[in-house]
Design an enzyme around this catalytic site. Structure first.
Site, mmCIF file in Angstrom:
data_model
loop_
_atom_site.group_PDB
_atom_site.id
_atom_site.type_symbol
_atom_site.label_atom_id
_atom_site.label_comp_id
_atom_site.label_asym_id
_atom_site.label_seq_id
_atom_site.Cartn_x
_atom_site.Cartn_y
_atom_site.Cartn_z
ATOM 1 N N ARG A 116 62.519 47.514 116.960
ATOM 2 C CA ARG A 116 61.115 47.889 116.700
ATOM 3 C C ARG A 116 60.922 48.271 115.240
ATOM 4 O O ARG A 116 61.795 48.920 114.657
ATOM 5 C CB ARG A 116 60.704 49.070 117.593
ATOM 6 C CG ARG A 116 60.575 48.700 119.034
ATOM 7 C CD ARG A 116 60.318 49.920 119.902
ATOM 8 N NE ARG A 116 61.241 49.956 121.019
ATOM 9 C CZ ARG A 116 61.491 51.017 121.768
ATOM 10 N NH1 ARG A 116 60.863 52.146 121.545
ATOM 11 N NH2 ARG A 116 62.350 50.951 122.757
ATOM 12 N N HIS B 37 60.649 60.107 124.920
ATOM 13 C CA HIS B 37 61.981 60.737 124.912
ATOM 14 C C HIS B 37 61.864 62.239 125.150
ATOM 15 O O HIS B 37 62.760 63.007 124.778
ATOM 16 C CB HIS B 37 62.712 60.550 123.560
ATOM 17 C CG HIS B 37 63.093 59.140 123.247
ATOM 18 N ND1 HIS B 37 63.031 58.623 121.967
ATOM 19 C CD2 HIS B 37 63.576 58.146 124.018
ATOM 20 C CE1 HIS B 37 63.441 57.375 121.973
ATOM 21 N NE2 HIS B 37 63.779 57.050 123.206
#
Ligand code: ADP
Length: 403
Positions: free
Chosen positions: A241, A180
């Site tokens: 996740r 990111h």
């Protein structure tokens, strides 16, 4: 100059087409189900109705050709000829240790991205197909690659090394890379601009909270640490996740449940996180809705999710010996009022004081949501990874032209 930004996945290709004279989007769209039956192209030209087409698109070359046809279509196109595309910028997930900034695509760059296939087997090969497809369709157009990992290459070895035998780092490059980065870089710049202070003067934590989620500690304008690791599995609890867990759980569960490597990998990446704990969904909106209706598991999932963000904020404030700016971005960070409230509650000792009325405002622009007296400025800054890719592409291609 007009720049086409491409995010190529293994069976999809998203695009945005920018006019860089005013950074406006001329068109955007995506190609889904590449290589499968009934591929779908959805094209959104600005100021014209969207176009949706079902056809057979067997590979990325055909997908890029379809995008080119959409952009130049006499009815819903935005340009008349392909030579109006001046440059193409690609999102590439993994730049390893080789890339600490965006670069022009050359043979050497492509070779290096190929060498990194091992570290991002689901992503980098797909990005490479996108790059090759553009070479075939637009052979004279310069291409730039922008890496999710590049921003975090400033991390010191105390942040990026794992306490395991160092031979694993030397031989296999096992270390924290972080992801990111494009978003953390973009929103940290925007936040500094909003506060009218140099980024280098701020102790900032950026929280990119979407389906995938990561935090970055930004000190002296540089990434000091980030919660995702060698892969995007480490760190926060996410939609599907697990984030951080005791590594000994992996062999234990594999043994007890007789799971293969690929099964345990899939369990941790696709069947964990908010989805597993809530038993309802990986989507924050659905979990919040169920929680408001009294569902206990949804409440537990929400509480665990926000608790873990709060713990990381504390850890990064300690790592930087202070905090003056806290930034929320991405789907959950930009939109969920209750999420931001839960994270900011009870950290007033750090100087974080949320203004509840400001936090509840539904706006799309960068804004402050802390009280006037809050020592830490809390901001919501919409991310725009495509724009950063377009800007880097524009800058690099112009530099090359000047040489
Ligand atoms: P990705 O990581 O796939 O880019 P996004 O940044 O789009 O993900 O974030 C998706 C997440 O944002 C989902 O969990 C979704 O529920 C959440 N989200 C989007 N809009 C809202 C909203 N209005 N309120 C709460 N959560 C939202």
């Amino acid at each position: 100059m007009k720049v086409l930004v491409i995010n190529a996945g293994s069976s999809s290709l998203k695009y945005q087409f920018f006019n860089m004279s005013n950074e406006s989007v001329l068109a955007s769209g995506n190609v889904e189900r590449i290589g499968m039956d009934s591929s779908i192209v959805t094209h959104y030209p600005v100021d014209k109705p969207e176009v949706r087409e079902v056809s057979e698109i067997l590979d990325h070359v055909t997908a890029v050709k379809r995008v080119a046809e959409m952009l130049t279509h006499p009815e819903f196109g935005t340009i008349t000829h392909l030579n109006e595309i001046d440059a193409v910028g690609h999102r590439v997930v993994h730049g390893g240790e080789a890339f600490s900034s965006s670069v022009l695509v050359t043979q050497a760059v492509k070779d290096e991205i190929r060498r990194l296939f091992d570290l991002a087997p689901l992503h980098n090969p797909a990005h490479m197909m996108g790059i090759t497809a553009v070479e075939t369709t637009l052979p004279d157009v310069p291409q730039v690659v922008v890496f999710d990992t590049a921003f975090h290459q400033t991390m010191p070895n105390t942040s990026y090394l794992y306490p395991i035998p160092t031979v694993l780092y030397r031989r296999h490059k096992v270390r924290r890379y972080g992801f990111h980065g494009t978003s953390h870089s973009y929103v940290s710049d925007q936040a500094a601009e909003f506060l009218q202070k140099p980024l280098e003067s701020l102790k900032m934590i950026t929280c990119h909270i979407g389906n995938g989620a990561s935090l970055a500690a930004i000190l002296d304008g540089k990434s000091l640490d980030t919660s995702m690791g060698m892969t995007p599995l480490e760190g926060l609890m996410m939609g599907t996740r697990s984030g951080d867990l005791d590594p000994a759980i992996v062999p234990y569960v594999m043994n007890k449940e007789e799971l293969t490597l690929s099964e345990v990998n899939s369990m941790l990446n696709k069947h964990s996180g908010m989805l597993a704990v809530s038993g309802i969904s990986s989507d924050m909106r659905e979990v919040t809705e169920a929680m408001n209706e009294g569902d206990k598991n949804a409440k537990l999932a929400f509480d665990m999710y926000t608790y873990r963000v709060k713990k990381y904020i504390g850890a990064y404030a300690a790592a930087m010996n202070g905090l003056d700016t806290l930034v929320f971005t991405a789907g959950v960070g930009e939109n969920s009022v209750v999420f931001r409230q839960a994270v900011c509650e009870g950290i007033s000792f750090l100087g974080v004081e949320l203004d509840h009325a400001r936090n509840a405002e539904r706006r799309k622009d960068a804004r402050e949501i802390s009280t006037e007296g809050s020592r830490v400025k809390v901001l919501v800054v919409p991310t725009n990874e495509e724009l950063l890719i377009a800007r880097d592409t524009y800058r690099i291609v112009n530099q090359v032209k000047l040489q």
